[in-house]
Enzyme design. Structure first.
Site, short mmCIF file in Angstrom:
data_model
loop_
_atom_site.label_atom_id
_atom_site.label_comp_id
_atom_site.label_asym_id
_atom_site.label_seq_id
_atom_site.Cartn_x
_atom_site.Cartn_y
_atom_site.Cartn_z
N SER A 107 -40.22 -4.62 17.18
CA SER A 107 -38.79 -4.77 16.93
C SER A 107 -38.29 -3.67 16.00
CB SER A 107 -38.53 -6.17 16.38
OG SER A 107 -37.16 -6.48 16.41
N HIS B 59 -38.80 -11.78 23.21
CA HIS B 59 -38.99 -10.82 22.11
C HIS B 59 -40.05 -11.36 21.17
CE1 HIS B 59 -37.45 -7.56 19.54
NE2 HIS B 59 -37.59 -8.38 18.52
#
Length: 416
Positions: free
Chosen positions: A256, A397
């Site tokens: 991320s 994610h």
């Protein structure tokens, strides 16, 4: 007056909502022209490694430093190390666990960070190492009561919140699997380097540098991502002192926002032999000019700021960018890079991440390395393993065992 303030409030809310709008429709991706990774600023075609290394590469590093990530100071910050704990029998004797305090000092001030390090017990053999920050503290990566809390947690931790408990993010870390595959693991909480919470810049590593000016709007002022990238280099400094670590086989992985920092660190510090971006999205591996998912207006509005102030000029103006993320990935050449995406993570623009890796290929070809040959994305769970690697997996994610296993496969291919 009340009516006037209400209008201002509604306008601010409207702007905030509009800023957060994201395009998830591929048919709405605008036409865009990517800057040629092998065309110099003066319009000269780059045809050799020497031209790339002496002309184009420095140009691109300067562009990314002055327009996106900020310029990292050259000043050397003193650091000393303190071994806090050592366990030679971790994972039933498979590894040695070390916990090392880093004490950075300058200008009459000190900032501390703790590195958690697992080294396979393989007498007489140097081993490669994965370096990766964690989000919630070293103790969150494994349910082991011997793991110490990271120093900056008292600044950012939410008391009583389960996300901050011991082992709360162990699903993102397969320490023992990595040990079994012959890899050491080095992790540090990213808050120790730059607390990712508004108002805490004075507690970051940035505050130790002589030019520190809180609140400065200097266009090329480095901020959080630059600091995290700098901190990765300091972890590499320490690992070079560990006799059982192979200093030529240091792998940097970031997830991320830390995937953004990993790519920038890998571009700037050539000691990272492999650089891995996992779900890094805008400002990471994804092409900004696609205007898909998270856009510059979103990612440049984060508090605390991740990017330098100059990056703000490209909010809702991606077409004006004189560079894009394929060029960042190309800066890692001829060292290997791996980009990973998740099918449900549209915010990070999986296709844009793939295309970032694909369009970095011409620079890798200068070095005679294999590259991703097709601009068509591979299927789910069909990794591409060349000089540049890529996969997209099912799910959201996150960082999963599937991701780590592919990262180790990639490292195996290039190291063994």
């Amino acid at each position: 007056m009340k009516k006037y303030l209400t209008v201002i409030f509604l306008f601010a809310v409207s702007c905030s909502f509009a800023q957060r709008e994201a395009n998830y429709d591929e048919s709405k991706v605008p036409h865009y022209d990517l800057p040629d990774v092998l065309l110099s600023g003066s319009g000269r075609k780059i045809e050799t490694r020497e031209q790339w290394e002496k002309q184009r590469r420095p140009e691109l590093l300067e562009l990314f430093a002055t327009r996106m990530y900020g310029k990292t100071p050259d000043e050397k910050i003193p650091v000393r190390y303190e071994l806090l704990a050592e366990n030679p029998d971790a994972f039933d004797g498979k590894a040695t666990c070390k916990q090392v305090k880093f004490i950075f000092s300058n200008r009459g001030k000190e900032i501390e960070a703790i590195l958690l390090l697992y080294i396979p017990n393989r007498p007489g053999k140097k081993v490669p190492v994965f370096v990766s920050y964690n989000y919630k503290g070293n103790h969150s990566t494994i349910a082991d009561t011997a793991i110490l809390y990271s120093p900056a947690l008292h600044l950012v931790r939410e008391p009583g919140h389960p996300d901050w408990e011991r082992g709360s993010q162990a699903s993102r870390w397969c320490h023992e699997k990595m040990i079994d595959r012959g890899y050491a693991v080095a992790t540090m909480c990213y808050h120790d380097i730059f607390p990712d919470k508004e108002g805490l810049e004075d507690h970051s590593i940035v505050s130790l540098f002589s030019g520190y000016a809180p609140g400065s709007d200097a266009p090329d002022r480095w901020q959080a991502i630059g600091a995290w990238a700098w901190g990765s280099g300091r972890i590499a400094d320490y690992l070079e002192t560990e006799e059982r670590i192979d200093r030529t086989e240091i792998i940097l992985m970031g997830h991320s926002r830390l995937g953004k920092a990993a790519l920038w660190a890998g571009a700037c510090d050539t000691r990272f032999r492999i650089v891995i971006s996992n779900d890094s999205g805008s400002g990471g591996a994804a092409l900004s000019k696609r205007r898909f998912g998270e856009r510059i207006a979103n990612v440049s509005s984060i508090k605390p700021a991740w990017f330098c102030p100059a990056f703000n000029r490209y909010r809702d103006n991606e077409a004006a960018l004189p560079f894009d993320q394929h060029q960042l990935i190309a800066l890692i050449a001829p060292r290997n890079v791996y980009v990973a995406s998740a099918e449900e993570d549209l915010w990070a623009d999986p296709k844009g991440e793939f295309l970032g890796a694909y369009h970095a290929g011409p620079v890798y070809k200068l070095y005679g390395l294999s590259v991703i040959e097709s601009d068509r994305m591979p299927g789910i769970h069909q990794p591409v393993m060349t000089g540049i690697g890529y996969h997209i997996r099912a799910g959201k994610h996150d960082v999963t065992d599937y991701d780590w296993e592919r990262f180790m496969d990639f490292a195996d291919m290039h190291f063994k």
